[in-house]
Design a protein around this motif. Sequence first.
Motif, short mmCIF file in Angstrom:
data_model
loop_
_atom_site.label_atom_id
_atom_site.label_comp_id
_atom_site.label_asym_id
_atom_site.label_seq_id
_atom_site.Cartn_x
_atom_site.Cartn_y
_atom_site.Cartn_z
N TYR A 92 39.66 48.50 48.29
CA TYR A 92 40.70 49.19 47.51
C TYR A 92 41.40 48.24 46.52
O TYR A 92 42.41 48.62 45.92
CB TYR A 92 41.74 49.81 48.45
CG TYR A 92 41.19 50.95 49.27
CD1 TYR A 92 40.99 52.20 48.71
CD2 TYR A 92 40.86 50.76 50.62
CE1 TYR A 92 40.48 53.26 49.45
CE2 TYR A 92 40.36 51.81 51.38
CZ TYR A 92 40.18 53.05 50.80
OH TYR A 92 39.68 54.09 51.55
N LYS B 244 43.22 45.57 47.03
CA LYS B 244 44.59 45.29 47.47
C LYS B 244 44.62 43.93 48.18
O LYS B 244 43.61 43.42 48.64
CB LYS B 244 45.09 46.39 48.43
CG LYS B 244 45.12 47.79 47.85
CD LYS B 244 46.28 47.97 46.90
CE LYS B 244 46.33 49.37 46.30
NZ LYS B 244 46.71 50.39 47.28
N TYR C 20 45.21 53.46 59.80
CA TYR C 20 45.28 52.01 59.60
C TYR C 20 44.49 51.28 60.70
O TYR C 20 44.37 51.78 61.82
CB TYR C 20 46.73 51.53 59.60
CG TYR C 20 47.51 51.94 58.39
CD1 TYR C 20 47.60 51.10 57.28
CD2 TYR C 20 48.15 53.17 58.33
CE1 TYR C 20 48.32 51.48 56.14
CE2 TYR C 20 48.87 53.57 57.20
CZ TYR C 20 48.94 52.71 56.11
OH TYR C 20 49.64 53.09 55.00
N VAL D 260 46.86 47.76 54.45
CA VAL D 260 46.12 48.70 53.60
C VAL D 260 45.44 49.75 54.47
O VAL D 260 44.73 49.42 55.44
CB VAL D 260 45.06 47.97 52.75
CG1 VAL D 260 44.31 48.95 51.86
CG2 VAL D 260 45.72 46.88 51.90
N SER D 261 45.65 51.02 54.15
CA SER D 261 45.06 52.11 54.93
C SER D 261 43.55 52.17 54.74
O SER D 261 43.04 52.07 53.62
CB SER D 261 45.68 53.44 54.51
OG SER D 261 44.97 54.53 55.08
N ASN E 282 42.79 55.86 52.80
CA ASN E 282 43.09 56.14 51.39
C ASN E 282 43.53 54.91 50.58
O ASN E 282 43.83 55.03 49.40
CB ASN E 282 44.16 57.23 51.29
CG ASN E 282 45.39 56.90 52.13
OD1 ASN E 282 45.76 55.74 52.30
ND2 ASN E 282 46.03 57.94 52.65
N LYS F 252 46.29 53.28 50.75
CA LYS F 252 47.74 53.16 50.54
C LYS F 252 48.31 52.06 51.42
O LYS F 252 47.85 51.84 52.53
CB LYS F 252 48.43 54.50 50.84
CG LYS F 252 48.13 55.59 49.84
CD LYS F 252 48.92 56.84 50.15
CE LYS F 252 48.66 57.94 49.12
NZ LYS F 252 49.43 59.17 49.41
N LYS F 253 49.34 51.40 50.90
CA LYS F 253 50.00 50.34 51.66
C LYS F 253 50.97 50.94 52.68
O LYS F 253 51.61 51.97 52.43
CB LYS F 253 50.76 49.40 50.71
CG LYS F 253 49.88 48.67 49.71
CD LYS F 253 49.30 47.39 50.27
CE LYS F 253 50.34 46.31 50.34
NZ LYS F 253 49.81 44.95 50.45
N TYR F 254 51.05 50.27 53.83
CA TYR F 254 51.97 50.70 54.88
C TYR F 254 53.41 50.55 54.40
O TYR F 254 53.79 49.53 53.83
CB TYR F 254 51.75 49.87 56.14
CG TYR F 254 52.72 50.19 57.27
CD1 TYR F 254 52.59 51.35 58.01
CD2 TYR F 254 53.76 49.31 57.57
CE1 TYR F 254 53.48 51.64 59.03
CE2 TYR F 254 54.65 49.59 58.60
CZ TYR F 254 54.50 50.76 59.34
OH TYR F 254 55.38 51.05 60.35
N ARG F 255 54.22 51.58 54.64
CA ARG F 255 55.61 51.56 54.18
C ARG F 255 56.50 51.06 55.31
O ARG F 255 56.75 51.77 56.28
CB ARG F 255 56.04 52.96 53.74
CG ARG F 255 57.44 52.97 53.13
CD ARG F 255 57.72 54.28 52.43
NE ARG F 255 59.02 54.28 51.76
CZ ARG F 255 59.46 55.26 50.99
NH1 ARG F 255 58.69 56.32 50.77
NH2 ARG F 255 60.63 55.19 50.44
#
Length: 365
Positions: free
Chosen positions: A52, A54, A98, A120-121, A124, A126-129
């Motif tokens: 991804y 990232k 994750y 990083v998921s 998808n 997306k970064k963990y919040r």
Amino acid sequence: MAVVKRISSKAKVGKIEKYLKQEEKTEEKLISGMNCDSDNFAKQCEMTSMLYDKNQEKNDRKYYHIIQSFSPKDNDKLTLEQAHKIGEKFAEKNFKGYEVLIVTHKDKEHIHNHFVVNSVSLENGKKYRADNKSLWQLRRTSNELCKENNLTNSIQPLDRRSKEKITSGELRKMVRGEDTWKSDLKAQITECARTSNTIEEFKNRMKEKYNVEVTERVRTSKGQKSTIYQYKGEGFNKPCGDFRLGEEYKKEYIENGIIRRSEEKARGKDTRTNAGQSAGAEQRTPRPITTEEVVRADNYLARRNNQNAEKVDKQVDERIRSHRQQREDFERVNRETKTGRNQSQGTRADREPSHEKNQGIERER
């Protein structure tokens, strides 16, 4: 209680993985992975990040390290295998999509789980919040699992402000079993505060016993000025303000605790005498140092002085009983003082006519 802490890191995942899998800390059956192979966790995290695009920069947060510590009082109800299963359920509820490494450690008095979460998921990208909302959700989930498994002593209270401040760097040292200068200072403050009869005696004890100088300075925070304690000792890079230690190490807490204990001693520990005057008519007395802080200080000092464990346990029990009684007396004095203020305000309201009544008189004229 089951304490849940979270640390973020910009380091490579392989370092934390190697540390957590040490043979003296865990064993093979207490290591598992969610959405990944636990044997190749670091490599898979790296591949997901590359997929991804990232975490390719040095300052990117590569992973989050979460620690779930169970109370030693629940050791008779909790096995290592059960703790690991709780950890797996905890990961399923909180880190869907994750890659997570789950490791249960047995090297401490208390059983605890470690979770390393790729930032990083896998699903998808997306970064963990990692915000306060997600941290409190982690703690709520931990409490739910403790209730399901009847681990009553491991339920963490969620309606209190933090009584001590711990940075991520200090938490890393605590995970490795190392003492920090700040934990040393907290134990020293607790020990000197509860054995001093005056504020000057407290300052002198800190200087004579631990070579820590206690001074005062004015601090401005959010437009408000307040006087705080500063601590300066050997090994300190710079003076440490009391606000960096936590609520119960602040100047007003320490001073009010010392004053209250001195007043009780002068009255022969009879808090019922002149109860309404002990707190003052206009000043609210903050809560003194708690039982938990006393226990922590006793355990720390005993470890440093290599005292007999059985003797230390007896001392701790005595301290707990003494402080519980002091806290009960303190709360009763506050209630009586508050009742006295309410009665005084009610009497004043009866004597003075209201604004509405005055307006009515003016209209009649």
